[in-house]
Write a protein that holds these residues in place. Structure first.
Motif, PDB file in Angstrom:
ATOM      1  N   GLN A 105       0.833  -1.207   0.000  1.00  0.00           N
ATOM      2  CA  GLN A 105       0.000   0.000   0.000  1.00  0.00           C
ATOM      3  C   GLN A 105       0.868   1.258   0.000  1.00  0.00           C
ATOM      4  OE1 GLN A 105      -0.416  -2.655   1.847  1.00  0.00           O
ATOM      5  NE2 GLN A 105      -2.525  -3.377   1.574  1.00  0.00           N
ATOM      6  N   GLY A 166     -16.408   4.169   3.996  1.00  0.00           N
ATOM      7  CA  GLY A 166     -16.793   2.773   4.138  1.00  0.00           C
ATOM      8  C   GLY A 166     -17.652   2.587   5.387  1.00  0.00           C
ATOM      9  N   THR A 167     -17.371   1.527   6.135  1.00  0.00           N
ATOM     10  CA  THR A 167     -18.156   1.252   7.340  1.00  0.00           C
ATOM     11  C   THR A 167     -17.716   2.089   8.532  1.00  0.00           C
ATOM     12  OG1 THR A 167     -16.672  -0.492   8.143  1.00  0.00           O
ATOM     13  CG2 THR A 167     -18.398  -1.139   6.578  1.00  0.00           C
ATOM     14  N   ASN A 170     -12.745   0.163  10.139  1.00  0.00           N
ATOM     15  CA  ASN A 170     -11.416  -0.368   9.839  1.00  0.00           C
ATOM     16  C   ASN A 170     -10.441  -0.013  10.962  1.00  0.00           C
ATOM     17  OD1 ASN A 170      -9.892  -1.847   7.818  1.00  0.00           O
ATOM     18  ND2 ASN A 170      -8.642  -0.002   7.643  1.00  0.00           N
ATOM     19  N   ASP A 232     -18.733   6.143   0.067  1.00  0.00           N
ATOM     20  CA  ASP A 232     -18.418   4.799  -0.397  1.00  0.00           C
ATOM     21  C   ASP A 232     -16.923   4.743  -0.747  1.00  0.00           C
ATOM     22  OD1 ASP A 232     -18.122   2.373  -1.839  1.00  0.00           O
ATOM     23  OD2 ASP A 232     -20.203   2.475  -2.514  1.00  0.00           O
ATOM     24  N   ARG A 234     -15.400   2.897  -2.591  1.00  0.00           N
ATOM     25  CA  ARG A 234     -15.179   2.651  -4.016  1.00  0.00           C
ATOM     26  C   ARG A 234     -15.002   3.957  -4.777  1.00  0.00           C
ATOM     27  NH1 ARG A 234     -20.189  -1.362  -4.984  1.00  0.00           N
ATOM     28  NH2 ARG A 234     -21.103   0.289  -3.669  1.00  0.00           N
ATOM     29  N   ARG A 237     -11.397   4.944  -4.350  1.00  0.00           N
ATOM     30  CA  ARG A 237     -10.544   4.160  -5.246  1.00  0.00           C
ATOM     31  C   ARG A 237     -10.553   4.758  -6.649  1.00  0.00           C
ATOM     32  NH1 ARG A 237     -13.371  -1.461  -3.753  1.00  0.00           N
ATOM     33  NH2 ARG A 237     -12.842  -1.575  -1.528  1.00  0.00           N
ATOM     34  N   ASP A 263      -9.889   1.595   3.878  1.00  0.00           N
ATOM     35  CA  ASP A 263     -10.411   0.605   2.936  1.00  0.00           C
ATOM     36  C   ASP A 263     -10.270  -0.787   3.553  1.00  0.00           C
ATOM     37  OD1 ASP A 263     -11.062  -1.070   0.852  1.00  0.00           O
ATOM     38  OD2 ASP A 263      -9.923   0.032  -0.659  1.00  0.00           O
ATOM     39  N   GLU A 264     -11.378  -1.340   4.000  1.00  0.00           N
ATOM     40  CA  GLU A 264     -11.328  -2.626   4.702  1.00  0.00           C
ATOM     41  C   GLU A 264     -10.888  -3.783   3.807  1.00  0.00           C
ATOM     42  OE1 GLU A 264     -14.698  -2.861   7.918  1.00  0.00           O
ATOM     43  OE2 GLU A 264     -15.350  -1.523   6.309  1.00  0.00           O
ATOM     44  N   GLU A 265     -10.994  -3.609   2.502  1.00  0.00           N
ATOM     45  CA  GLU A 265     -10.584  -4.670   1.588  1.00  0.00           C
ATOM     46  C   GLU A 265      -9.108  -4.587   1.214  1.00  0.00           C
ATOM     47  OE1 GLU A 265     -13.080  -4.800  -1.833  1.00  0.00           O
ATOM     48  OE2 GLU A 265     -14.944  -4.856  -0.674  1.00  0.00           O
ATOM     49  N   ASP A 266      -8.476  -3.439   1.458  1.00  0.00           N
ATOM     50  CA  ASP A 266      -7.097  -3.269   1.004  1.00  0.00           C
ATOM     51  C   ASP A 266      -6.405  -2.206   1.849  1.00  0.00           C
ATOM     52  OD1 ASP A 266      -4.761  -3.454  -0.415  1.00  0.00           O
ATOM     53  OD2 ASP A 266      -5.437  -2.205  -2.076  1.00  0.00           O
ATOM     54  N   SER A 267      -6.123  -2.533   3.084  1.00  0.00           N
ATOM     55  CA  SER A 267      -5.527  -1.574   4.009  1.00  0.00           C
ATOM     56  C   SER A 267      -4.371  -2.215   4.762  1.00  0.00           C
ATOM     57  CB  SER A 267      -6.578  -1.077   5.014  1.00  0.00           C
ATOM     58  OG  SER A 267      -5.953  -0.334   6.048  1.00  0.00           O
TER      59      SER A 267
END
Length: 301
Positions: A105, A166-167, A170, A232, A234, A237, A263-267
């Protein structure tokens, strides 16, 4: 830079503890820096000259590099490392003070904004392997106090607004600047130095950092509700991709930094498994304690 935020905080900590007899600030010939204490000597040097830097560093045991992110370019830091070696400096304290600079990252961030820290790390590792010099570095994630008051953490305390990415759940490692300075001080103590040489130390100064936990602490301490906007991740991104394609390095850095933290998917923000607070003698505070300290410094709101 001795006059920068990191350098100033470290100098303050070193002076208050009084365990180092000789402190020297190496400054540029054009600098107007005035040290906060007569116990600090200043030496002016030409930072483009190996000979000038070597002369300025002669007699020093350790060198702390406190250069701001974008200014940590490989050529100038290599020159500083080589001059330190020539002067007989034993420990080079790299200017990282960030997150895990060797993560994927971090590698995405434009060097125009964050500098060449990974490549500088690798150069130090090479010179240490040769036995030329020892090195260390300290990373505690974003500075909690600076990020919350002036950074991209998503909060405007004065206007009571929050942007949640996001949520908002994270988990991240952030550290107040004062705890960073305390850790640096402790790493330079003779009893600690053998444990930190030729490795990067990771600390986290605040437990359970998430945007939602920060929001809850802010609302509790200010006794007010914040207006919350949800974004969001996304979209961030997409913003990052567009900025990189357009070579808008400032916008790209901001978007990638937000992604890196939220970013919970890529942090890579949660590096608790790497944290070693005990070795450098610091302890984390709660989110609410960290927020309370910041609000006290900001009063009146």
């Amino acid at each position: 830079m001795a006059s920068g935020r990191v350098g100033s905080a470290i100098i303050k900590e070193l002076l208050e503890n009084g365990q180092f007899e000789h402190l020297t600030a190496v400054i540029r010939h054009t600098s107007s820096y005035s040290p906060p204490s007569p116990t600090i000597s200043t030496v002016k040097a030409d930072f483009s000259s190996h000979q000038s830097l070597t002369a300025a560093l002669n007699g020093q045991d350790a060198l702390l590099s406190c250069v701001p992110g974008g200014a940590t370019d490989l050529a100038s830091q290599k020159l500083l490392v080589d001059a330190a070696i020539a002067a007989g400096v034993r420990l080079f304290f790299a200017s990282e003070y960030s997150a895990n600079v060797m993560s994927a990252q971090y590698a995405r961030l434009p060097t125009q904004s964050v500098g060449d820290k990974p490549r500088i790390r690798r150069y130090l590792e090479e010179r240490a392997k040769e036995g030329s010099i020892a090195w260390t570095a300290l990373n505690g994630g974003p500075f909690f106090d600076l990020w919350l008051t002036a950074g991209p953490a998503g909060f405007n305390i004065v206007n009571r607004t929050a942007t949640i990415y996001g949520t908002g759940n994270n988990l991240a490692c952030w550290t107040p600047l004062g705890i960073i300075a305390r850790a640096v001080h402790n790493m330079l103590l003779p009893a600690t130095t053998p444990q930190i040489v030729n490795r990067a130390m990771f600390i986290c100064g605040v437990k359970d950092v998430t945007q939602n936990n920060i929001l809850a602490a802010l609302e509790a301490e200010t006794e007010s509700k914040f207006r919350v906007d949800h974004v969001d991740i996304r979209k961030i991104r997409q913003d990052a991709r567009e900025a990189l394609n357009g070579e808008d390095w400032k916008a790209a850095t901001r978007a990638l930094t937000i992604m890196g933290q939220f970013d919970e998917e890529d942090s890579a923000a949660n590096f608790w498994p790497m944290v070693d607070n005990a070795t450098v003698g610091v302890s984390p505070v709660t989110v609410r304690e960290a927020v309370k300290a910041i609000l006290q410094d900001m009063k009146p709101l």
